[in-house]
Design a protein around this motif. Structure first.
Motif, PDB file in Angstrom:
ATOM      1  N   ASP A  64     -21.412  35.452   9.182  1.00  0.00           N
ATOM      2  CA  ASP A  64     -20.200  35.013   9.878  1.00  0.00           C
ATOM      3  C   ASP A  64     -20.436  33.786  10.752  1.00  0.00           C
ATOM      4  OD1 ASP A  64     -21.761  36.290  11.716  1.00  0.00           O
ATOM      5  OD2 ASP A  64     -20.168  37.553  12.544  1.00  0.00           O
ATOM      6  N   LYS A  65     -21.689  33.306  10.800  1.00  0.00           N
ATOM      7  CA  LYS A  65     -21.970  32.057  11.511  1.00  0.00           C
ATOM      8  C   LYS A  65     -22.957  31.241  10.690  1.00  0.00           C
ATOM      9  CE  LYS A  65     -25.133  34.324  14.780  1.00  0.00           C
ATOM     10  NZ  LYS A  65     -25.348  34.559  16.203  1.00  0.00           N
ATOM     11  N   PRO A  66     -23.103  29.962  10.998  1.00  0.00           N
ATOM     12  CA  PRO A  66     -24.041  29.123  10.244  1.00  0.00           C
ATOM     13  C   PRO A  66     -25.454  29.699  10.283  1.00  0.00           C
ATOM     14  CG  PRO A  66     -22.662  27.765  11.659  1.00  0.00           C
ATOM     15  CD  PRO A  66     -22.405  29.200  12.043  1.00  0.00           C
ATOM     16  N   VAL A  67     -26.201  29.461   9.200  1.00  0.00           N
ATOM     17  CA  VAL A  67     -27.562  29.981   9.081  1.00  0.00           C
ATOM     18  C   VAL A  67     -28.507  28.830   8.739  1.00  0.00           C
ATOM     19  CG1 VAL A  67     -29.082  31.619   7.918  1.00  0.00           C
ATOM     20  CG2 VAL A  67     -26.659  32.171   8.206  1.00  0.00           C
ATOM     21  N   ILE A  68     -29.550  28.681   9.543  1.00  0.00           N
ATOM     22  CA  ILE A  68     -30.616  27.735   9.228  1.00  0.00           C
ATOM     23  C   ILE A  68     -31.677  28.519   8.468  1.00  0.00           C
ATOM     24  CG2 ILE A  68     -32.463  26.298  10.172  1.00  0.00           C
ATOM     25  CD1 ILE A  68     -30.598  25.696  12.558  1.00  0.00           C
ATOM     26  N   VAL A  69     -32.000  28.045   7.257  1.00  0.00           N
ATOM     27  CA  VAL A  69     -32.977  28.720   6.411  1.00  0.00           C
ATOM     28  C   VAL A  69     -34.231  27.856   6.320  1.00  0.00           C
ATOM     29  CG1 VAL A  69     -33.473  29.672   4.140  1.00  0.00           C
ATOM     30  CG2 VAL A  69     -31.150  29.833   5.072  1.00  0.00           C
ATOM     31  N   ASP A  70     -35.346  28.439   6.710  1.00  0.00           N
ATOM     32  CA  ASP A  70     -36.639  27.771   6.635  1.00  0.00           C
ATOM     33  C   ASP A  70     -37.337  28.247   5.362  1.00  0.00           C
ATOM     34  OD1 ASP A  70     -39.133  26.633   7.077  1.00  0.00           O
ATOM     35  OD2 ASP A  70     -39.714  28.059   8.639  1.00  0.00           O
ATOM     36  N   PHE A  71     -37.392  27.385   4.355  1.00  0.00           N
ATOM     37  CA  PHE A  71     -38.140  27.685   3.141  1.00  0.00           C
ATOM     38  C   PHE A  71     -39.583  27.266   3.396  1.00  0.00           C
ATOM     39  CE2 PHE A  71     -33.794  27.152   1.611  1.00  0.00           C
ATOM     40  CZ  PHE A  71     -33.657  28.263   0.794  1.00  0.00           C
ATOM     41  N   TRP A  72     -40.530  28.211   3.334  1.00  0.00           N
ATOM     42  CA  TRP A  72     -41.895  27.961   3.758  1.00  0.00           C
ATOM     43  C   TRP A  72     -42.874  28.763   2.908  1.00  0.00           C
ATOM     44  CZ3 TRP A  72     -45.360  31.421   6.266  1.00  0.00           C
ATOM     45  CH2 TRP A  72     -44.890  32.730   6.333  1.00  0.00           C
ATOM     46  N   ALA A  73     -44.169  28.542   3.153  1.00  0.00           N
ATOM     47  CA  ALA A  73     -45.235  29.334   2.528  1.00  0.00           C
ATOM     48  C   ALA A  73     -46.388  29.448   3.514  1.00  0.00           C
ATOM     49  CB  ALA A  73     -45.711  28.692   1.231  1.00  0.00           C
ATOM     50  N   GLU A  74     -47.124  30.535   3.409  1.00  0.00           N
ATOM     51  CA  GLU A  74     -48.234  30.819   4.320  1.00  0.00           C
ATOM     52  C   GLU A  74     -49.296  29.713   4.309  1.00  0.00           C
ATOM     53  OE1 GLU A  74     -49.809  32.876   7.275  1.00  0.00           O
ATOM     54  OE2 GLU A  74     -48.168  33.799   6.174  1.00  0.00           O
ATOM     55  N   TRP A  75     -49.573  29.142   3.141  1.00  0.00           N
ATOM     56  CA  TRP A  75     -50.636  28.147   2.984  1.00  0.00           C
ATOM     57  C   TRP A  75     -50.230  26.751   3.440  1.00  0.00           C
ATOM     58  CZ3 TRP A  75     -48.474  24.500  -0.006  1.00  0.00           C
ATOM     59  CH2 TRP A  75     -47.455  24.905  -0.887  1.00  0.00           C
ATOM     60  N   CYS A  76     -48.982  26.556   3.796  1.00  0.00           N
ATOM     61  CA  CYS A  76     -48.436  25.231   4.119  1.00  0.00           C
ATOM     62  C   CYS A  76     -48.618  24.913   5.605  1.00  0.00           C
ATOM     63  CB  CYS A  76     -46.965  25.212   3.717  1.00  0.00           C
ATOM     64  SG  CYS A  76     -46.036  23.788   4.303  1.00  0.00           S
ATOM     65  N   GLY A  77     -49.524  23.978   5.908  1.00  0.00           N
ATOM     66  CA  GLY A  77     -49.780  23.588   7.293  1.00  0.00           C
ATOM     67  C   GLY A  77     -48.544  23.078   8.022  1.00  0.00           C
ATOM     68  N   PRO A  78     -47.808  22.121   7.441  1.00  0.00           N
ATOM     69  CA  PRO A  78     -46.597  21.642   8.113  1.00  0.00           C
ATOM     70  C   PRO A  78     -45.572  22.760   8.332  1.00  0.00           C
ATOM     71  CG  PRO A  78     -47.284  20.082   6.434  1.00  0.00           C
ATOM     72  CD  PRO A  78     -48.151  21.299   6.266  1.00  0.00           C
ATOM     73  N   CYS A  79     -45.534  23.740   7.436  1.00  0.00           N
ATOM     74  CA  CYS A  79     -44.611  24.870   7.609  1.00  0.00           C
ATOM     75  C   CYS A  79     -44.961  25.650   8.872  1.00  0.00           C
ATOM     76  CB  CYS A  79     -44.673  25.818   6.411  1.00  0.00           C
ATOM     77  SG  CYS A  79     -44.165  25.087   4.844  1.00  0.00           S
ATOM     78  N   ARG A  80     -46.246  25.821   9.122  1.00  0.00           N
ATOM     79  CA  ARG A  80     -46.678  26.551  10.314  1.00  0.00           C
ATOM     80  C   ARG A  80     -46.353  25.775  11.586  1.00  0.00           C
ATOM     81  NH1 ARG A  80     -51.154  27.619   6.979  1.00  0.00           N
ATOM     82  NH2 ARG A  80     -52.511  26.300   8.240  1.00  0.00           N
TER      83      ARG A  80
END
Length: 109
Positions: free
Chosen positions: A19-35
């Motif tokens: 019912d409100k906007p959702v920010i979705v973080d597509f990531w992976a455990e091995w991804c340094g920038p994701c961390r």
């Protein structure tokens, strides 16, 4: 409110039917920038909990969703509203940059 992990089976309920906007973080455990992006999105989630929900989708564990949205580079941060992608940001960015990109949906907190 902090970020929550969402699986393929939960994606429709948690993101598309939110019912409100959702920010979705597509990531992976091995991804340094994701961390690096993770704590930034936690802060955004905490500071803007009234305006948006922030969820994380591990692309290794939820390949169907990653494929559906054409995720080829991570971190990929997408903003969904009314079940549709409204904005997207690819790569690690500082909090101020992400807040600026998604300002239309974060409210004036």
């Amino acid at each position: 409110m902090s970020t929550i992990d969402v699986t393929t089976s939960e994606f429709e309920a948690e993101v598309l039917n939110s019912d409100k906007p959702v920010i979705v973080d597509f990531w992976a455990e091995w991804c340094g920038p994701c961390r690096m992006v993770g704590p930034v999105l936690e802060a955004i989630s905490d500071e803007h909990a009234d305006s948006v929900k922030v969820v994380k989708v591990n692309v290794d564990d939820n390949q169907e969703i990653a494929a559906k949205y054409g995720i080829t580079s991570i971190p990929a941060v997408y903003l969904f509203n009314d079940g549709k992608v409204q904005k997207q940001s690819i790569g690690a960015k500082p909090k101020a940059a992400l807040e600026k990109e998604f300002a239309d949906y974060l409210g004036s907190e």
